[in-house]
Design a protein around this motif. Structure first.
Motif, short mmCIF file in Angstrom:
data_model
loop_
_atom_site.label_atom_id
_atom_site.label_comp_id
_atom_site.label_asym_id
_atom_site.label_seq_id
_atom_site.Cartn_x
_atom_site.Cartn_y
_atom_site.Cartn_z
N GLY A 159 0.83 -1.19 0.00
CA GLY A 159 0.00 0.00 0.00
C GLY A 159 0.87 1.24 0.00
O GLY A 159 1.79 1.39 -0.80
N ASN A 160 0.62 2.12 0.97
CA ASN A 160 1.38 3.36 1.05
C ASN A 160 2.50 3.29 2.07
O ASN A 160 3.22 4.27 2.28
CB ASN A 160 0.44 4.53 1.40
N GLY A 161 2.65 2.13 2.73
CA GLY A 161 3.66 2.03 3.76
C GLY A 161 4.80 1.10 3.36
O GLY A 161 4.62 0.18 2.56
N GLY A 162 5.98 1.32 3.90
CA GLY A 162 7.15 0.49 3.60
C GLY A 162 8.04 0.41 4.81
O GLY A 162 8.01 1.26 5.70
N ALA A 163 8.87 -0.62 4.88
CA ALA A 163 9.76 -0.78 6.03
C ALA A 163 10.88 -1.75 5.67
O ALA A 163 10.77 -2.53 4.72
CB ALA A 163 8.97 -1.31 7.23
N ALA A 164 11.94 -1.67 6.44
CA ALA A 164 13.04 -2.62 6.32
C ALA A 164 12.79 -3.73 7.32
O ALA A 164 12.63 -3.48 8.53
CB ALA A 164 14.37 -1.94 6.59
N LEU A 165 12.79 -4.96 6.85
CA LEU A 165 12.51 -6.11 7.72
C LEU A 165 13.74 -7.00 7.78
O LEU A 165 14.38 -7.28 6.77
CB LEU A 165 11.31 -6.92 7.17
N TRP A 166 14.08 -7.41 8.99
CA TRP A 166 15.18 -8.36 9.13
C TRP A 166 14.72 -9.53 9.99
O TRP A 166 13.81 -9.42 10.79
CB TRP A 166 16.43 -7.71 9.72
N GLY A 167 15.40 -10.63 9.78
CA GLY A 167 15.07 -11.81 10.57
C GLY A 167 16.29 -12.70 10.78
O GLY A 167 17.21 -12.72 9.97
N PHE A 168 16.30 -13.40 11.88
CA PHE A 168 17.38 -14.33 12.21
C PHE A 168 16.75 -15.56 12.84
O PHE A 168 15.87 -15.43 13.70
CB PHE A 168 18.39 -13.70 13.16
N ALA A 169 17.17 -16.73 12.40
CA ALA A 169 16.55 -17.95 12.94
C ALA A 169 17.59 -19.07 12.99
O ALA A 169 18.56 -19.10 12.22
CB ALA A 169 15.37 -18.38 12.07
#
Length: 488
Positions: A338-348
């Motif tokens: 949509g109109n929103g965005g973000a940086a996503l990180w993950g560790f597993a």
């Protein structure tokens, strides 16, 4: 802002966990390969060794090693030239070289699993949200790298690399064996050409004597001094001796064609030089390594050892499959909807381990163990067979020497008889038929002498081959030589 759970963990606990992972990462299950012990045998055939060790004309140097190019012991520049041409042009060696490079690439591919795997992914689409207060249709995308790492806690990947490295060693030893076979085939075919040429010359002289004998017998029959039976006998001898030529010509031509093929050329594209037995010198001293050193001297024994190493690594791979696998993964994505965005990180971190599989994994490991045992028996049989080949060849050379001495005596006796008959004919004490008959006996003795002499050369070649011909490691030597000639 709340701290993550990782940072809430006390430092000693984190250090302990890290230590456990380091310890497990250093653990590699399964057997560590060790080369089989050298044989305790001290002799191949004591009788043959004793006789050849005391022989004056050709004797063995027990406990010595073959050095350099074994075929140079025959002191034949023509043979040296053809062998070098064969090594450079033989297509089987070209194929073996390519196979080694293929196996080396497989090692590099297996080694890749020991390092983190970094991938890049991207996704884009259009979605509709149904459970929101105001349902909407939005575009979305996600893009970024992802890293995965198999800790290889129990060394399964390392054993697979070891298995591929052993397979590469096997291909190198196969190259060495092909090199040894090639050089021995060139030497043997060259000797067969030389032997056929020498025998053809002797048969030509024999046929010339038969023709003279037939002419004289026919003339004597016309004069009434001989019977038709004598004429028929002379004709029979000539006809029988003529049958000797085609097989010898076929031997010469087939050996010549084989030399062309061994050099990577067709028989019409390259013709080898006309070898003669005078081009060769029988090696007076032949080094014979000890049986305890045979495992390091013969390419086929080295092949069997490489196969044993492969089987040992396979046991390690099957053993590692019985234990859990621990993996780490991380990702960093730039995502928007949509109109929103973000940086996503993950560790597993993940762990998977077998619980129940119907006994498949245990059966696979047991099969690998039995495969190792079978390969070990094959290795031991290869070593024993190599002893038998050396013993057979030593005895062959010993018996060749005995037969050669007997054939020399027969040739000298026939030569003396021919000379005495010629002297008697000159003094009018016998007929020309007796002279020709003595000459015929000499030519037949000469044929036997040539055959036995050829056998001595061929069996000496086989002894060099049975001892390995100093060919183990020749592929690595040739690679080093190429790199020296063509530096980057």
């Amino acid at each position: 802002m709340k701290s993550s759970h990782l940072f809430q963990t006390p430092f000693p606990a984190k250090l302990s966990a890290l230590s456990v992972f380091v310890f497990l990462a250093a653990c590699t299950v399964g057997p560590d390969f060790k080369s089989p012990d050298d044989s305790t045998s001290q002799h191949y055939d004591q009788q043959a060794e004793q006789r050849l060790g005391q022989s004056g004309e050709q004797h063995i140097q027990f406990g010595k090693h073959i050095t350099g190019q074994w075929w140079s012991a025959f002191r034949s520049p023509k043979l040296d030239q053809v062998v070098r041409r064969a090594i450079d042009g033989n297509l089987e060696l070209v194929a073996a070289d390519a196979t080694i490079r293929q196996a080396s690439s497989s090692v590099a591919a297996a080694e890749g699993a020991l390092y983190p795997q970094v991938d890049f992914g991207a996704a884009a689409g259009r979605q509709r949200t149904h459970n929101a207060k105001d349902p909407a249709i939005n575009n979305f995308y996600a893009i970024g790298p992802r890293v995965g790492f198999d800790l290889d806690v129990f060394g399964g990947n390392k054993r697979q690399v070891e298995e591929q490295q052993a397979f590469t060693d096997l291909q190198k030893r196969r190259y060495d064996a092909a090199y040894l076979k090639l050089t021995s085939d060139v030497a043997s075919q060259a000797l067969l050409v030389a032997s056929a040429n020498a025998q053809i010359q002797a048969v030509d002289k024999l046929l010339a004597n038969d023709s003279k004998n037939l002419e004289l017998v026919r003339a004597a029959h016309i004069n009434g001094t001989t019977t038709q039976i004598d004429v028929s006998l002379a004709e029979t001898r000539l006809a029988q001796d003529r049958t000797l030529l085609p097989p010898l010509a076929q031997q010469r031509d087939a050996a010549s064609h084989a030399l062309s093929i061994l050099t990577g050329k067709g028989p019409a594209d390259w013709i080898p030089p006309p070898f003669d037995l005078a081009d060769f010198t029988l090696p007076a001293n032949v080094p014979v390594s000890l049986p305890s050193e045979m495992a390091h001297s013969r390419p086929d024994v080295q092949q069997a050892e490489a196969e044993l190493h492969i089987a040992s690594a396979a046991v390690g791979v099957a053993t590692a499959n019985l234990y859990p696998k621990v993996t780490l993964s991380a990702s960093l994505l730039q995502a928007a909807s949509g109109n929103g965005g973000a940086a996503l990180w993950g560790f597993a971190a993940g762990i998977t381990g077998p619980i129940f599989n119907g006994g498949t994994l245990k059966a696979e490991r047991q099969a690998a163990v039995e495969g190792y045992n079978a390969t070990l028996a094959g290795y031991q049989q290869t070593v024993i067979s190599s002893f038998g080949q050396v013993a057979d060849t030593l005895q062959a050379i010993n018996h060749d020497a005995e037969e050669f001495r007997a054939q020399e005596d027969a040739l000298r006796a026939a030569e003396t008889s021919s000379r005495l008959n010629q002297q008697a004919y000159a003094q009018g004490e016998n007929s020309i038929l007796q002279v020709l008959e003595a000459e015929r006996a000499y030519q037949q003795a000469l044929l036997g002498y040539i055959r036995v002499k050829t056998s001595r050369y061929l069996d000496t070649v086989q002894l060099f081959v049975a001892l390995g011909g100093n060919s183990v490691g020749v592929f690595d030597q040739q690679v080093a030589s190429r790199e020296t000639r063509n530096p980057l």
